[in-house]
Design an enzyme around this catalytic site. Structure first.
Site, PDB file in Angstrom:
ATOM      1  N   LYS A  79       0.926  -1.084  -0.001  1.00 50.01           N
ATOM      2  CA  LYS A  79       0.019  -0.104  -0.130  1.00 50.01           C
ATOM      3  C   LYS A  79       0.777   1.211   0.169  1.00 50.01           C
ATOM      4  O   LYS A  79       1.890   1.329   0.606  1.00 50.01           O
ATOM      5  CB  LYS A  79      -0.803  -0.257   1.301  1.00 50.01           C
ATOM      6  CG  LYS A  79      -1.706   0.938   1.377  1.00 50.01           C
ATOM      7  CD  LYS A  79      -2.695   0.638   2.574  1.00 50.01           C
ATOM      8  CE  LYS A  79      -3.941   1.412   2.826  1.00 50.01           C
ATOM      9  NZ  LYS A  79      -4.850   1.165   3.996  1.00 50.01           N
ATOM     10  N   SER A 155      -9.321   0.757   3.281  1.00 51.00           N
ATOM     11  CA  SER A 155      -8.535   1.530   2.233  1.00 51.00           C
ATOM     12  C   SER A 155      -7.467   0.788   1.424  1.00 51.00           C
ATOM     13  O   SER A 155      -6.942   1.504   0.587  1.00 51.00           O
ATOM     14  CB  SER A 155      -8.169   2.729   3.095  1.00 51.00           C
ATOM     15  OG  SER A 155      -7.207   2.330   3.988  1.00 51.00           O
ATOM     16  N   SER A 179      -9.499  -1.883   7.511  1.00 48.67           N
ATOM     17  CA  SER A 179      -8.854  -1.646   5.783  1.00 48.67           C
ATOM     18  C   SER A 179      -8.034  -2.717   5.449  1.00 48.67           C
ATOM     19  O   SER A 179      -7.545  -2.680   4.333  1.00 48.67           O
ATOM     20  CB  SER A 179      -7.902  -0.245   5.929  1.00 48.67           C
ATOM     21  OG  SER A 179      -8.724   0.882   5.983  1.00 48.67           O
TER      22      SER A 179
END
Lengths: 462, 62
Positions: A79, A155, A179
């Site tokens: 990420k 996310s 997330s």
């Protein structure tokens, strides 16, 4: 043979056994990225040059008969809130493009590479991690490989997309309120959110210091365990990281579930969400031979406490940017942060005190059970752009509510494996949370492994 | 229980002024929505009585 379906442990075994080179395994990953990423939008940077150099160095070590790590040659991506040397740490934002490039890799990137894994890039995410959708106004949405018109979940959306499409077998995400678990559920992956403080957060862009966790997303439980073991251990650079020695789980993964007391969460977790979500939990419970129920006391208030802590502390982190560059935020994120900035300090203090009370109640519960099963998300992946959804006849915003089952668990830092239900018959994926007491990741992983062996939980690249 | 007299818009304006932060007119409706929703959610925590002995869980190590 290695292809896009290969799991991390299969790739590492093939490389360690001399069946293929790390360079060849990398080629497979980069080819899949080149073919699939333009349509799915998982990556914001592909570090192919760096990866090729690492793979060549690993191949040379193998040629020279040197020992290589348990993740030898496994391509992975992170990420884009993880520091990657030479890249600005975007955290999904436009604003951070102006940040200087990171001068070192995040601790967890360093640890995975020390175990032989090879970083191939940085992944799309919701802006500043305040998101459950995987949508991003600056970089476009990371799309769900099972249906590219649907959300990946957020996310850590790019992490979900990259692993579910077979671009990489392993990705790292972060989980403040869900997330890792939300995109794992929506993309049909195994995800591990370890105990709060277990894995170092050093070298990652923060969101909410009291709630931030980092962890892996994969298509097999063995891959979760291998990567988790490689990343464990104290880190004096992270004030929040527990100074605990590593407690490896990989060798214990196949120990079975005999003697484990397993129960399904009722009340809050059973009274909302689409029927298929509860069918998944029931299938897991049946396979594990339990009909026991437990009530996590005041889970809804636990979620509320996490909500308040998140919006106030997240807003505080971004206060200066909200003042000086408000037009460079995703408007939906900016407007949530601005509201968070305005909340009375009393509410934050009370939320923190409530969280302490709630933690104590749940600790009591774990005297009688070892594992609690609960849905991971209230529904399968919504369509991209969908703002509202209806659950049990009540219309509510998608963005804030996809995490309604994950938020009460991370609020008190419990370790969770999100595991995908195998029996989907062409339908979109859905996951189940396997929740353990603090520091008992091993139990959650063993249960997930048992379900994987039984064929009840399974993940496949599409 | 006393009547809820909360005026979200007045609160937002006063707090934004105290914090010296600008809320552009076209953002205001969404910020107000979020403020009202946050207040509703926070009630679940604020309405729950806690013993005086319950302290925040954050630990500071000097």
């Amino acid at each position: 043979m290695i292809d896009f379906q290969s799991k991390a442990h299969q790739i590492a075994a093939a490389i360690r056994g001399g069946k293929i080179s790390a360079t060849e395994a990398l080629r497979v990953s980069l080819a899949r990225i080149e073919a699939s990423n333009p349509a799915l939008n998982a990556f914001t940077a592909v570090t192919s040059e760096r990866a090729r150099a690492k793979a060549a160095a690993l191949d040379q070590m193998i040629d020279e008969g040197k020992t290589v790590g348990p993740l030898a040659g496994v391509p992975f991506a992170v990420k884009n809130l993880f520091d990657v040397t030479g890249l600005p740490t975007l955290a999904g934002s436009k604003i951070n493009r102006d940040s200087p490039p990171a001068s070192a890799d995040a601790t967890l990137v360093q640890r995975l590479e020390a175990a032989g894994a090879i970083l191939v890039g940085a992944l799309n995410m919701g802006e500043y991690a305040y998101d459950f959708t995987g949508e991003n106004v600056h970089y476009g949405p990371s799309r769900n490989p099972h249906d590219p018109t649907c959300m990946s979940g957020g996310s850590s959306g790019g992490s979900g997309t990259a692993v579910a499409s077979g671009m990489v077998p392993l990705a790292l995400g972060s989980d403040t309120n869900g997330s890792i678990r939300v995109p794992s559920s929506l993309c049909g992956l195994f995800g591990l959110k370890p105990t709060f403080g277990r894995l170092s957060r050093f070298g990652s862009f923060p969101f909410v210091a009291d709630l931030d966790h980092l962890g892996p997303m994969t298509r097999s439980v063995t891959d979760l365990a291998l990567s988790y073991d490689a990343m464990q251990g104290p880190d004096e650079n992270d004030h929040w990281c527990a100074q605990k020695p590593s407690e490896p789980v990989t060798a214990k993964l196949d120990s079975g579930i005999d003697g484990l007391r397993i129960a399904v969460a009722d009340d809050y977790f059973a009274s909302q969400g689409d029927p298929e979500v509860h069918e998944a939990v029931a299938a897991f419970a049946k396979a594990l031979g339990t009909d026991r129920r437990v009530t996590i006391p005041e889970a809804g208030r636990g979620r509320a406490a996490a909500y308040v802590i998140t919006t106030v502390e997240g807003a505080n982190l971004h206060r200066e940017r909200l003042k000086t560059r408000p037009n460079d935020f995703d408007p939906a994120v900016r407007d949530r942060f601005l509201a968070g900035l305005m909340l009375p300090s009393d509410w934050l203090a009370q939320a923190h005190r409530f969280r302490a009370w709630y933690r104590a109640q749940v600790a009591e519960l774990f005297r009688d059970v070892d594992i609690i099963l609960a849905p991971a998300t209230p529904r399968v992946a919504p369509k991209l752009g969908q703002v509202m959804m209806t659950l049990n006849g009540v219309e509510m915003p998608v963005r804030a509510n996809l995490g309604l089952f994950t938020q009460p668990i991370s609020a008190i830092g419990l370790p969770v494996v999100a595991a995908p239900w195998a029996e989907r018959d062409g339908k979109l994926p859905i996951g189940v949370q396997i929740i353990a007491a603090p520091w008992k990741e091993e139990l959650a992983l063993r249960v997930a492994r048992q379900l994987e062996k039984n064929g009840i939980a399974a993940s496949k690249a599409v | 229980m006393s009547q809820d007299t909360f005026d979200a818009e007045a609160y937002l304006e006063a707090t934004a002024a105290a914090m010296n932060i600008a809320i552009a007119p076209d953002w205001k409706p969404a910020v107000l929505d979020n403020l009202i929703r946050s207040r509703q959610i926070a009630q679940a925590v604020l309405n729950f009585p806690l013993p005086d002995t319950v302290e925040p869980a954050s630990v500071f190590k000097p």
